[in-house]
Design an enzyme around this catalytic site. Structure first.
Site, PDB file in Angstrom:
ATOM      1  CB  CYS A  93      -0.966  -0.028   1.176  1.00 13.02           C
ATOM      2  SG  CYS A  93      -2.360   1.102   1.023  1.00 13.02           S
ATOM      3  NE  ARG A 127     -10.000   4.378   2.487  1.00 11.21           N
ATOM      4  CZ  ARG A 127      -8.796   4.960   2.445  1.00 11.21           C
ATOM      5  NH1 ARG A 127      -8.679   6.255   2.284  1.00 11.21           N
ATOM      6  NH2 ARG A 127      -7.706   4.214   2.564  1.00 11.21           N
ATOM      7  CG  HIS A 199      -3.331  -3.653   4.024  1.00 13.54           C
ATOM      8  ND1 HIS A 199      -2.196  -3.109   4.569  1.00 13.54           N
ATOM      9  CD2 HIS A 199      -3.845  -2.706   3.191  1.00 13.54           C
ATOM     10  CE1 HIS A 199      -2.035  -1.872   4.109  1.00 13.54           C
ATOM     11  NE2 HIS A 199      -3.017  -1.603   3.273  1.00 13.54           N
TER      12      HIS A 199
END
Length: 250
Positions: A93, A127, A199
C-alpha cells in the site's frame, strides 16, 4: 544459515496487521532451521540495504508517507543499488506507492516518490475497499514453492496506481479492485521488488508467496537449494476456501 529481514518504519507503517508479514517470514525460517535476524528501523536510523536479505515496507497514511519519503530520499541511491543487486523487497500500500514517481492528493498537491518503480498514484474520489483475489502472473511468481496461481488479501485505499510502459502487474484481479479498479491489474514485480495493495496481513494468507520471497533471498546469496516443504494443510484450506467463496460472488 541466517537471513537478515528489515521491517522499515514499523512504528509508522503498520496498517491492518502488516507486521504479521514479518512474523510469517520469521516463523517459516525457524521451522526450516534458518535463523531470522529481524531489524526494526525507523526515521533517521542507519540502514545497510546491501547487507539485508529481505526489506519489508508496510502501509500508512498520506501524511506519514510524506515524512518517510523525505527520510528515504537521503538513502535512495543505496536502496536503488541494493535492488539492482537483487534485494528482495515486499512493499504494501503506502510502501508500494512510495517506490513510485509520485502520489497526487485530491487537492492536486504531489508527494514525490523515490522513482525506483515506473508507477504513479492519484488519489481517487472514493476508497477501494474489500477482499481481493488475484490470479498471479506465472512469470512474476514462479518459484519451487509456489503452490497456487492465486493470491488473496484485503485492500483499503483511495490511491489509484498506474504502471508505466514496460511494467506489468503482479497479477490479474478476479475479485476486488487492485491497483486502480480500472485495468484489472494488481501490484507489480520489478526484479525482486514486490508491490501490492493487499493487507490482511498478506503472507499468512499466502504462504506460497512468503516462501517465494525466502527462496529469492537465498538464491541471491548464491546458495543453490530448495526450501524444505512444510505442512501447510490448514493454510492451504483457508486460502482455497477464501478463493472459492469470493469467486462465487464475482
Amino acid at each position: 544459515m541466517k537471513l537478515a529481514i528489515c521491517h522499515l518504519y514499523p512504528d509508522l507503517l503498520d496498517l491492518y496487521g502488516d507486521r504479521g508479514n514479518i512474523l510469517t517470514l520469521a516463523a517459516r525460517c525457524r521451522w526450516r532451521g534458518i535463523e531470522p535476524v529481524i531489524q526494526k528501523a525507523s526515521l533517521g536510523e542507519d540502514l545497510d540495504f546491501m547487507g539485508m536479505d529481505i526489506l519489508f515496507i508496510g502501509g500508512g497514511s498520506d501524511r506519514e508517507q510524506g515524512l518517510l519519503v523525505q527520510d528515504l530520499m537521503r538513502r535512495e541511491n543505496e536502496l536503488r543499488k541494493a535492488i539492482e543487486n537483487g534485494l528482495v523487497v515486499l512493499s504494501i500500500c503506502g510502501g508500494y506507492q512510495m517506490l513510485g514517481k509520485y502520489y497526487q492528493m485530491t487537492n492536486g498537491e504531489r508527494i514525490d516518490g523515490l522513482g525506483i518503480l515506473d508507477i504513479w498514484t492519484i488519489a481517487g474520489a472514493k476508497r477501494l475497499i474489500g477482499n481481493v483475489v488475484v490470479e498471479l502472473d506465472e512469470k512474476k511468481s514462479s518459484g519451487n514453492s509456489n503452490k497456487f496461481r492465486t493470491m488473496v488479501g484485503f485492500e483499503n485505499h483511495s490511491g489509484k496506481t498506474y504502471l508505466g510502459e514496460g511494467i506489468s502487474p503482479l497479477g490479474k484481479v478476479l475479485f476486488g479492485h487492485g491497483n486502480n479498479g480500472e485495468d484489472s491489474g494488481e501490484g507489480v514485480r520489478h526484479l525482486n521488488v514486490f508491490g501490492t495493495y493487499l493487507h490482511g496481513p498478506l503472507l499468512p494468507k499466502n504462504p506460497h508467496l512468503a516462501d517465494l520471497l525466502l527462496e529469492l533471498a537465498i538464491q541471491r546469496r548464491g546458495v543453490d537449494t530448495s526450501l524444505m516443504e512444510l505442512d501447510d494443510c490448514l493454510e492451504d484450506l483457508a486460502h482455497k476456501a477464501m478463493v472459492k467463496r469470493l469467486l462465487k460472488q464475482a
